[in-house]
Design an enzyme around this catalytic site. Sequence first.
Site, mmCIF file in Angstrom:
data_model
loop_
_atom_site.group_PDB
_atom_site.id
_atom_site.type_symbol
_atom_site.label_atom_id
_atom_site.label_comp_id
_atom_site.label_asym_id
_atom_site.label_seq_id
_atom_site.Cartn_x
_atom_site.Cartn_y
_atom_site.Cartn_z
ATOM 1 N N GLU A 365 -9.677 -7.993 1.784
ATOM 2 C CA GLU A 365 -8.382 -8.487 2.260
ATOM 3 C C GLU A 365 -7.461 -8.874 1.109
ATOM 4 O O GLU A 365 -6.279 -8.540 1.093
ATOM 5 C CB GLU A 365 -8.582 -9.674 3.201
ATOM 6 C CG GLU A 365 -9.414 -9.385 4.439
ATOM 7 C CD GLU A 365 -8.966 -8.152 5.200
ATOM 8 O OE1 GLU A 365 -7.777 -7.774 5.114
ATOM 9 O OE2 GLU A 365 -9.804 -7.536 5.866
ATOM 10 N N HIS A 452 -8.921 4.143 8.109
ATOM 11 C CA HIS A 452 -10.265 3.664 7.779
ATOM 12 C C HIS A 452 -11.235 4.830 7.594
ATOM 13 O O HIS A 452 -12.269 4.680 6.949
ATOM 14 C CB HIS A 452 -10.780 2.729 8.862
ATOM 15 C CG HIS A 452 -9.984 1.469 8.983
ATOM 16 N ND1 HIS A 452 -8.833 1.385 9.733
ATOM 17 C CD2 HIS A 452 -10.155 0.251 8.419
ATOM 18 C CE1 HIS A 452 -8.339 0.166 9.628
ATOM 19 N NE2 HIS A 452 -9.124 -0.543 8.842
#
Length: 757
Positions: A365, A452
């Site tokens: 993140e 992803h």
Amino acid sequence: MIRSPHKVAAVSAWIVGAALIAVTLPAGAASAESDRSARTLTVSAQPRAGALAASLSPGERSALLSAAEAGAARTAAALQLGAQEKLQPRSVLKDADGTVHTRYERTYAGLPVLGGDLVVHTGPDGAITGVNKATEGPVAVASTTPARSADSAKSLAVGRAEAVGAKEAKADSARSVIWAATGTPVLAWETVVGGLQPDGTPNALHVVTDATTGEKLFEYQAIETGTGTGQYNGQVTIGTTKSGTSWTMTDGGRGNHKTYDLNGGTSGTGTLYTDPDDVWGTGQQSNRQTAGVDAAYGAQATWDYYKDVHGRSGIKGDGVGAYSRVHYGNAYVNAFWDDSCFCMTYGDGSANNNPLTSLDVAAHEMSHGVTAATAKLVYSGESGGLNEATSDIMAAAVEFHVNSAADPGDYLVGEKINIFGDGKPLRYMDKPSKDGKSKDSWYSGIGSIDVHYSSGPANHWFYLASEGSGPKVVNGVSYDSPTADNQPVTPIGRDAAERIWYRALSTYMTSTTNYAAARTATLQAAADLYGANSATYINTANAWAGIAVGSRIANGVSVTNPGTQNSVVDKAASLQVQATSTNPGALSYAATGLPAGLSINASTGLISGTPTALGSSSVTVTVTDTAGSTSTATFTWNVVSAITTFENTADVQIPDHGAAVYSDIPVSGMSGNAPGTLKVDVDIKHTWRGDLTVDLVAPDGTAYRLKDANISDSADDVVATYTVNASSETANGTWRLKVQDMYSFDTGYINGWKLTF
């Protein structure tokens, strides 16, 4: 007009539901070496000291930005930008040798240019030595007065958000911009839609619409996902600050990074963690401080990694800490980075039993924040896959840097959080396809899948560059990495791979960088750090070849195989042999097996002449450099009586998001099989060519894919020449061009096509 829901940028989050369920590593995978820590790998050479980042104080960084701003007009003039274009410096890096790399945003007539960002490189003397642009063409529009209103843009944007399941979708504002990231620059509206994504993640859907036609041009999601005792990290030391008679979870040594408890909320910062004795958490999820310890430790470890390895002080490089929020929502199975709040947020997982606060999730993140502060890779298409891969790559790097017994470094993604209760990772870097969705190698349609999964090839590159191909065991985990070309890859070592990727990201990549451009950026970074044509440089390129991006580079001479050649008897023919060498000096060329009448120039490598006899020859070209290194290429050269072309110019309408259509070419009068270099010239008119798949269908029904659909390719028309190895097909018979429109709202027709045998 509103485009098809199929043309939606992938929702950005750490995971995307059960589709990311992975499979286990093969049991008993063979090991090529004894179990060891990958930290013992050494790079093939030490990085060049002058190319490493110089440590900049906040004042020095500010001074460089101020100087860039003062000289922006001169820089724009030097780059030959238009009179209405201006540059605004966004960030700056400096190498130890004095080279400065300044990132600029661009405006046109005062309007932001999306896709106009660029990086200017200047030497120690201030002279410009290079530039990397997100778009190469000129930026100009006929008018900056929109024909469509901001309200119409908002309405379309909200509709797009609702179409993908957004809740409480609301567009508070729309700004006028120039859209230059794809095709010809146009005046546009950029609208940001808030609310919540279907899984409860905050929504920040950017929708760009043509201000003249109202047509949607692009969209992407800006929310990017991905002594105390923590649930995952065990007993660790975290940075805290005393406040009165108690302590707060404020890391004063790392930019005052703060960690908050959202208490199940979905907005605001929640409550700053406070403790009377500076002993935090129990290691049990039931203790609310435990998740906070893991989040704070992850932020601390990530800060230290970027500082220790890359000389970067904080996410933005300005010494300012971000902040973390844990216990978001109720049973929220995700984690995300939001650049607008400069913060990371973690849910508690299914049934609130598995907070997503493992070390690699935290590093993942925070690395989204580093990407936002550097290349700003758009979170859609190939650049989106590279954005997501960057976070996976840096998360693995952080794990290895920490070298914790509780969470040893590995090339697995999210292996600790156990999202689905099966103990499996979310993603695998050695062979990404083991998760059932990710791709091992690049292909022309990779930009049309979820980011992803399109991140797979870049993750695979990092593993190959770090560890090489084939079976091995690292920190107790078995890996067995294949390559797209079935050739082995020699590792450069993880330390070198990390440094190269970070320098490419921070110094050369832009918002629109795709896989091919990422290869170029990493090779430039490898040249900076380890020397052009060094072993590290060569094996960096060969790792890219291992995922089907670019060709391999030999240590010495490399010859490009030209493929099968076809010439007409008694007509002049020529072929320029392409070769390079890592050694300096001129190359010499020789050839055997050339058709009668042809010869090769020993100094230039040009094959020329007039073939005098029909037939097929096996030609071998040998190239030698000044160091005596040689390389060869062998190919077929056919001399024929004529090269025959068959054509169909009849228009065939392509139904919008409908069944496939065909255009036929009957072929007769040929003998034997089709050539290995059958040329297929295609002319298709269409207003969004990314909608289309195109196949050549042989007389026996065998289909050869010429073009995949790619929702991010918004340009008009397919006008291209494809080469097909059709040598197993009988030449005579009916050949068909098959075209299918995969998505709604754009139309076109086959204008014509031809076959050249």
